[in-house]
Design an enzyme around this catalytic site. Structure first.
Site, PDB file in Angstrom:
ATOM      1  NE  ARG A  15      30.381 -44.173 -56.251  1.00  0.00           N
ATOM      2  CZ  ARG A  15      30.628 -44.884 -57.306  1.00  0.00           C
ATOM      3  NH1 ARG A  15      31.460 -45.844 -57.490  1.00  0.00           N
ATOM      4  NH2 ARG A  15      30.232 -44.285 -58.683  1.00  0.00           N
ATOM      5  CD  GLU A 145      28.024 -51.756 -62.843  1.00  0.00           C
ATOM      6  OE1 GLU A 145      27.148 -52.440 -62.576  1.00  0.00           O
ATOM      7  OE2 GLU A 145      29.047 -51.996 -62.664  1.00  0.00           O
TER       8      GLU A 145
END
Ligand code: KIV
Length: 527
Positions: A15, A145
């Site tokens: 990923r 994030e």
């Protein structure tokens, strides 16, 4: 007694690693890498894709989940998804994945300027997404994030998000240093703050390498309460990449008391496979997996290795399925040459050894690379004898290269006083040459080694008439490297191939006569 906690490794080569500029894996490549990661290397978990990226990505995840479900590994295969109920969850259901790594906003800056939402709206959206996933049998881990900037600049918001997540059905909370901006002392402070507040929660740390501090930061994180680390093979990943698996495994093993499930001796193999599939060459000085990192160049080191292992450290090549090498060049000295001679089964008188050493220094001064397999030729040259029998000679060739037509090669080979000819057409002149050679070898019931690497270098300056050096790596049970030098690239490659043919011929004689690598004949005359 101190209990040594196990640290989970979550590998995200498929990923975040695929977010390296220019890297894209085919579905079948993803499956091969996933199998090696989980079954051989034995990382605990893998992240294999981002949801909703493309049809190809969906196909790749389906392949992996199909295989993982047969093996009982589905809870170790994870997919990154977004706060977009129900789109990402639906994509996961379609792909057969059972673990969602939900990307939430870990800093107020990202939340305000990217999502343009308030914390209350974001928390409500996250709760809806978690509810949707769990109702469909999908477990949820949550990424914050830009957590690192959040901890620096909007700590109240970032901590309130963690407080909220702890009340939700969430398996792990994942703390990314999204921009790779943290210093080790900040990692220590921020990780301690979070893990001491929630000692029973599983936190992962996701480092980026923008300041080349990812490994140092990972060590701080595990030493201050983190339970899982994210990594990529060869340090692939966005911008400067993620924390390289090979380095963090070596460092956690050697510098902490924590345990890992990862099998170190499988690292090199998977690193080479990822190099091949990603098309990104591993720098030769990259720790653990680089071509030269277990090669001693200075003669003083080889000398010290002979005398009480004076240059010993814990980072032994054998741990990673590799061996120590001793380079030949102007700084290598007699000790390195002796190590190489030993590998080849050749012994020399002291005076002969001095002459050979001198020659290697001269070659090094001219910037020429000398490989172990060049040694017999250098010895032969220096000692002015014909001890290296050139049993096999490229006697002649005719090559064509024309627009709109495939190249062809007509080859004439001399094998022990007999002449053989073959003609072939391939993808390029060297390929045509190799195909013709294969034809001759097949007719002789002989096999050729597998070509595993081919590198071409020219001196700087860009002159079109410059010498081209071609180094070819062959796998013939053992690795053989041969070199050819010519102003024509194909001819240089053919010269390297001719050397290889003579080396394997001598190896085969050596084998049948049950002597050393180059047979009695060579060592007798060289001694
Ligand atoms: C997409 C997210 C999870 C990421 O890779 C990061 O923040 O570094």
């Amino acid at each position: 007694m101190r209990l040594h906690k196990k640290i989970e490794i979550m590998d995200t080569t498929l990923r975040d690693g695929e977010q390296t500029s220019g890297v894209s894996f085919l579905p079948s490549e993803k499956l091969q890498i996933a199998k090696l990661l989980l079954e051989e290397l034995k990382v605990d978990r893998i992240e294999v894709a981002s949801a909703r990226v493309s049809e190809g990505e969906l196909e790749g995840v389906k392949k992996i989940t199909h295989w993982a479900s047969e093996k009982g590994y589905l809870d170790r295969v994870e997919v990154l998804g977004f706060v977009d109920t129900p789109a990402s969850v639906d994509w996961l259901v379609l792909s057969g994945a059972k673990v969602l790594n939900l990307l939430t906003k870990g800093s107020l800056n990202h939340l305000t300027y990217q999502l343009k939402k308030t914390p209350e709206q974001h928390f409500a959206d996250i709760a809806k997404c978690i509810e949707c996933a769990t109702s469909k049998g999908i477990a949820v881990n949550v990424y914050l994030e830009d957590w690192s900037s959040g901890m620096r600049k909007s700590k109240d918001y970032t901590i309130s998000l963690i407080d909220f997540l702890v009340s939700q059905e969430v398996k792990r909370i994942m703390l990314p240093d999204t921009l790779g901006l943290l210093k080790p002392e900040e990692v220590r402070t921020f990780v301690k703050e979070v893990t001491s507040k929630y000692p029973d929660i599983h936190f992962d740390f996701h480092a980026h390498n923008d300041y080349d501090l990812s490994v140092a930061n990972v060590l701080e994180a595990v030493n201050h309460g983190i339970s899982g680390i994210h990594s990529t093979i060869n340090g692939l990943g966005e911008r400067a990449g993620n924390a390289p698996l090979e380095s963090i495994v070596a460092s956690i093993t050697d510098f902490t008391d924590f345990k890992l499930n990862v099998q170190e001796n499988k690292i090199y193999r998977i690193s080479k496979l990822v190099e091949q599939f990603s098309g990104l060459h591993i720098p030769s000085n990259k720790p653990v997996v680089g071509e030269n990192v277990f090669t001693q160049t200075a003669g003083i080191h080889a000398d010290g290795d002979n005398k009480k292992n004076l240059y010993y450290n814990d980072l032994l090549p054998e741990r990673f399925g590799r061996t120590r090498k001793y380079a030949l060049g102007k700084t290598s000295g007699k000790a390195n040459i002796l190590k190489n001679l030993m590998e080849l089964g050749i012994s020399l008188e002291p005076e002969e050894l001095s002459k050979v050493t001198q020659k290697i220094i001269e070659l090094g001064d001219r910037k020429e690379r000398v490989t172990t397999e060049d040694l017999p030729y250098i010895i032969s040259d220096v000692l002015q004898n014909n001890s290296i029998k050139k049993d096999i000679l490229i006697e002649g060739y005719h090559m064509t290269h024309s627009k709109g037509l495939k190249p062809t090669v007509q080859l004439r080979l001399k094998v022990k006083d007999q002449f053989y000819e073959a003609h072939a057409s391939g993808n390029g002149q060297f390929d045509s040459f190799m195909l013709a050679l294969h034809k001759i070898y097949k007719s002789l019931n002989k096999t050729l080694p597998k070509l595993t690497d081919f590198s071409v270098s020219i001196p700087p300056g860009g002159k079109t008439d410059a010498f081209v050096e071609t180094v070819i790596t062959w796998d013939y049970g053992r690795i053989i490297k041969t070199k050819g030098l010519d102003s024509d690239q194909t001819v240089a490659a053919m010269m390297a191939t001719e050397k290889m043919l003579n080396i394997i011929e001598q190896m085969n004689i050596g084998k049948t006569e049950n002597t050393n690598l180059y047979g009695n004949e060579f060592s007798a005359t060289a001694r």
